[in-house]
Each structure stands twice: as C-alpha cells, then as structure tokens.
Design a protein around this motif. Structure first.
Motif, mmCIF file in Angstrom:
data_model
loop_
_atom_site.group_PDB
_atom_site.id
_atom_site.type_symbol
_atom_site.label_atom_id
_atom_site.label_comp_id
_atom_site.label_asym_id
_atom_site.label_seq_id
_atom_site.Cartn_x
_atom_site.Cartn_y
_atom_site.Cartn_z
ATOM 1 N N VAL A 1 0.405 1.567 -4.112
ATOM 2 C CA VAL A 1 -0.862 2.170 -4.511
ATOM 3 C C VAL A 1 -0.918 3.644 -4.136
ATOM 4 C CG1 VAL A 1 -3.329 2.069 -4.143
ATOM 5 C CG2 VAL A 1 -2.039 -0.012 -4.428
ATOM 6 N N ALA B 1 -1.628 -3.611 -7.847
ATOM 7 C CA ALA B 1 -0.392 -2.913 -8.209
ATOM 8 C C ALA B 1 0.191 -3.474 -9.505
ATOM 9 C CB ALA B 1 0.618 -3.038 -7.072
ATOM 10 N N LEU C 1 -10.090 7.599 -10.826
ATOM 11 C CA LEU C 1 -9.338 8.834 -10.642
ATOM 12 C C LEU C 1 -8.564 9.204 -11.899
ATOM 13 C CD1 LEU C 1 -7.972 8.604 -7.028
ATOM 14 C CD2 LEU C 1 -9.769 10.030 -7.906
ATOM 15 N N LEU C 2 -8.097 8.183 -12.655
ATOM 16 C CA LEU C 2 -7.323 8.504 -13.850
ATOM 17 C C LEU C 2 -8.205 8.996 -14.986
ATOM 18 C CD1 LEU C 2 -4.595 5.767 -14.127
ATOM 19 C CD2 LEU C 2 -4.280 8.182 -13.874
ATOM 20 N N MET D 1 -9.520 -1.459 -5.485
ATOM 21 C CA MET D 1 -8.358 -0.604 -5.740
ATOM 22 C C MET D 1 -8.283 -0.229 -7.219
ATOM 23 S SD MET D 1 -6.414 0.088 -3.132
ATOM 24 C CE MET D 1 -6.435 -0.336 -1.415
ATOM 25 N N VAL E 1 0.921 5.867 -6.568
ATOM 26 C CA VAL E 1 0.197 6.107 -7.821
ATOM 27 C C VAL E 1 -0.906 7.138 -7.611
ATOM 28 C CG1 VAL E 1 -1.270 5.026 -9.537
ATOM 29 C CG2 VAL E 1 0.748 3.852 -8.731
ATOM 30 N N LEU E 2 -1.646 6.993 -6.505
ATOM 31 C CA LEU E 2 -2.749 7.927 -6.260
ATOM 32 C C LEU E 2 -2.225 9.343 -6.036
ATOM 33 C CD1 LEU E 2 -5.102 5.787 -4.026
ATOM 34 C CD2 LEU E 2 -5.339 6.338 -6.413
ATOM 35 N N VAL F 1 0.832 -1.205 0.000
ATOM 36 C CA VAL F 1 0.000 0.000 0.000
ATOM 37 C C VAL F 1 0.864 1.252 0.000
ATOM 38 C CG1 VAL F 1 -1.695 1.300 1.299
ATOM 39 C CG2 VAL F 1 -1.918 -1.144 1.112
ATOM 40 N N THR G 1 -1.603 -1.962 -12.139
ATOM 41 C CA THR G 1 -1.210 -0.556 -12.241
ATOM 42 C C THR G 1 0.071 -0.389 -13.041
ATOM 43 O OG1 THR G 1 -2.207 -0.245 -10.102
ATOM 44 C CG2 THR G 1 -0.825 1.506 -10.891
ATOM 45 N N ILE H 1 -8.405 3.527 -8.875
ATOM 46 C CA ILE H 1 -7.344 4.073 -9.733
ATOM 47 C C ILE H 1 -7.891 4.431 -11.116
ATOM 48 C CG2 ILE H 1 -5.185 3.472 -10.873
ATOM 49 C CD1 ILE H 1 -4.511 1.837 -8.386
ATOM 50 N N VAL I 1 -4.026 -6.103 -2.963
ATOM 51 C CA VAL I 1 -3.309 -4.864 -3.291
ATOM 52 C C VAL I 1 -2.173 -5.149 -4.255
ATOM 53 C CG1 VAL I 1 -1.878 -3.055 -2.317
ATOM 54 C CG2 VAL I 1 -3.975 -3.671 -1.212
ATOM 55 N N ASN J 1 -1.002 10.875 -9.249
ATOM 56 C CA ASN J 1 -2.173 11.289 -10.015
ATOM 57 C C ASN J 1 -2.739 12.604 -9.489
ATOM 58 O OD1 ASN J 1 -4.220 11.101 -11.861
ATOM 59 N ND2 ASN J 1 -5.564 10.045 -10.428
ATOM 60 N N LYS K 1 -2.983 16.240 -11.434
ATOM 61 C CA LYS K 1 -4.215 17.002 -11.628
ATOM 62 C C LYS K 1 -4.117 18.414 -11.066
ATOM 63 C CE LYS K 1 -6.995 13.777 -13.344
ATOM 64 N NZ LYS K 1 -5.933 12.905 -13.912
#
Lengths: 79, 251
Positions: free
Chosen positions: A63, B155, B244-245, B237, A66-67, A59, B158, B241, B151, A70, A74
């Motif tokens: 993850v 990933a 949001l993308l 998850m 990446v968030l 996590v 991702t 992602i 997760v 992003n 933005k």
C-alpha cells in the motif's frame, strides 16, 4: 546458520534504506524502499513474529508503495 | 561534511542496534522450537528473552485461542483495536475532506496497462482476495487478523486498479461500498462491545465460546471482531487510494 542469515538481512535492510535515501530519482527510491520493507518483513518472520511480518509485507511493500508512487506522480520525479 | 556526519551517525546507530540485539538476546540456535498451534497440551514454551520471564506460558483457560498474545490483544485488550480503528477512521475522514471526490471520477482518463498485465492481474487477484479472507477469518488461530487481511484485500483491489484503470475499479467496488464497509466495521466493533453487557461481562470482553481449541468457531467474538476490523481496514485503505488517485486531477 540462522544468525548468519539474520546478519545478512540486517545489513541488506541498512543498505536498501541508505540507497533509498541517497538516490536522486524518487521512483527508484520508492522501489528500493519497498525492497527494504520486504527484507524487514523477513527479519520479523525470523524473529518469530509472523503477525507483524504479514502486516509489514502488506503495508510496506504494497500500500505504501502505491501511495508514494501516486505522490511522486503528482509532484516531481527528480529530487 | 554534513553527509559524512550523517552517514557515520547512521553506521554507529546501526552497529549499536546489532550489538544490542546480540548482547541482550540469546543466540538464535538456542531458541526453543515454538509451535504455533500445540493442541495436545495447550502450552506455548516461553521464548527466552529475559524481559518476558514473567509472561504467562499459555493463554487463559477456555479462551479458545492458541497464542497468548492473540488471546490478550483480541480478547481482553480489544480497546487497543478500537483505538486503532478510530485512528484509521479519522485519517480516512481527513483524506476525504481534503480531496472531495464528487464529480472528479468522470475527469479521469481510462488508462490501462498492456494485455499481459491485465491477464496476470485477473488471474492473480481472486487468490489474493481468498488469501485476505482466510487471514481475516482465521485470525484467532493463525498469524494475521483483521488488519493484515484487510490490507491484502485492499492491495488486491489496487492491482486491479493499476492494471485496468481507476474507472474500471470504481465500477466494480466503488466509493459507496467502501464507505459502507468502513462505517459498518466501525459500528460492528461497538455493537460487539455492547453485546458483552448482555452476556454477563464488560465492554469488549470475551464472550461467545463454541467448540474446543482448534475449531474454527472456538471464539466467535474474536472472529466477528476480526471481520469488522478487516472490513473497516479494506474499505478505509481503498477509500484513501481512490481519493488520492481521483481527487487531485487526472490519473
């Protein structure tokens, strides 16, 4: 020996998070934050909690990076 | 002035934490070796913290789980897992409500990275999927479980997304399979709980034991529960992602 290793890791986590707060470029801050999360995962592993270490590594370094990248993409890159 | 105050506060708190760690806990050299899976006498030595002196030394008999924390958390306190799954479900629903993804995918540019990154990603991701599946399915015997495995699968997807772009990733595992995985996992958790009624126990209590400790099928209920949580976490998850993308315009 393990005590020295753990001390170094604790100082490293502290330094990583401090740099992540102080640095002005938010993209660098995110990468340093991921490094700190990885060091924290190693600390969990040394403290014999491999379960939490796996979750923290996946996590914290995967993850959430990446968030956050992003989110920076933005908005603005400079603080 | 304010920065110096904050820095000194952080240093003091850090020193306090390090001191507290070494005043309350035994030194690390004195920790007993704690094997993860001791199949000979089925015991786990206590780890030596004073706060855990009353903790049980070994998991309950016949549970089929080598670790006492895993046995309690996934066997008897699976309500916690269901609550976490509910939290994740609510957050995914909130993200999708904020950024509705209908028709936004076609607006995204097809952006990929260089051929080096693509090659490395295509070589790396099958092993990551395998590792995630291993962590999910062996969650009752080894460290890990549904959440880290899910997760890791997310990933891995991702990495494909970053290397090949959003549209390629959505053409492989799109929105609909992610939503199906998310909802199927949520339904499976409740169905496992209700199935406990028909085997003579209570809601989400352990049932379905096949084989001895150390076998893969030593506790089928925890395996199914891990699988459901892994499916749910991976789907959730990936949905977050993707949304949001794609939803807030461009890549």
């Amino acid at each position: 020996m393990e005590s020295i290793f753990l001390n170094i890791l604790l100082v490293l986590v502290f330094l990583f998070y401090l740099i992540a707060v102080k640095v002005k470029d938010l993209l660098y801050a995110i990468i340093i934050l991921a490094a700190g999360n990885t060091a924290l995962a190693v600390i969990f592993y040394v403290l014999q909690a491999p379960d939490i270490a796996l979750t923290q590594a996946a996590v914290g370094a995967g993850v959430s990076t990446v968030l956050l990248v992003n989110a920076v993409n933005k908005t603005r890159r400079k603080e | 002035m304010q920065e110096k105050f904050a820095l000194s506060l952080a240093v003091i708190v850090g020193l306090f934490l390090i001191l507290a760690l070494y005043s309350g806990a035994p030194s690390f050299g004195s920790f007993p070796d704690r094997p993860l899976l001791d199949t000979e006498d089925n015991t786990i030595p206590s780890i030596g913290f004073p706060i855990l002196e009353g903790a049980p030394e070994k998991p309950p008999d016949g549970l089929g789980v080598p670790n006492v924390v895993t046995g309690v958390l996934w066997g008897y306190r699976a309500y916690d897992t269901m609550g976490e799954a509910t939290v994740l479900f609510t957050s995914v629903v909130g993200v999708i409500m904020l950024g509705s993804h209908t028709g936004m995918l076609s607006l995204c540019k097809v952006v990929g990275m260089t051929v080096i990154v693509k090659t490395v990603a295509s070589l790396l991701t099958p092993f990551l999927f395998l590792f995630g599946g291993y962590i999910v399915l062996y969650g009752h015997l080894t460290p890990g479980g549904g959440f880290p495995g899910g997760v890791i699968i997310a990933a891995a997807m991702t990495i494909i997304l970053l290397a090949y772009g959003v549209r390629f990733a959505c053409s492989r595992i799109g929105f609909i399979p992610c939503e199906m995985g998310e909802e199927l996992g949520a339904i499976m958790i409740v169905v496992i709980g209700i199935a406990g009624f028909f085997t003579g126990t209570y809601f989400l209590q352990p049932w379905a034991f096949f084989g001895e400790l150390g076998d893969l099928l030593s506790n089928v209920k925890i395996i199914i529960l891990n699988f459901a949580v892994g499916l749910k976490v991976a789907g959730g998850m990936l949905l977050i992602i993707y949304t949001l993308l794609t939803s807030f315009g461009g890549e």
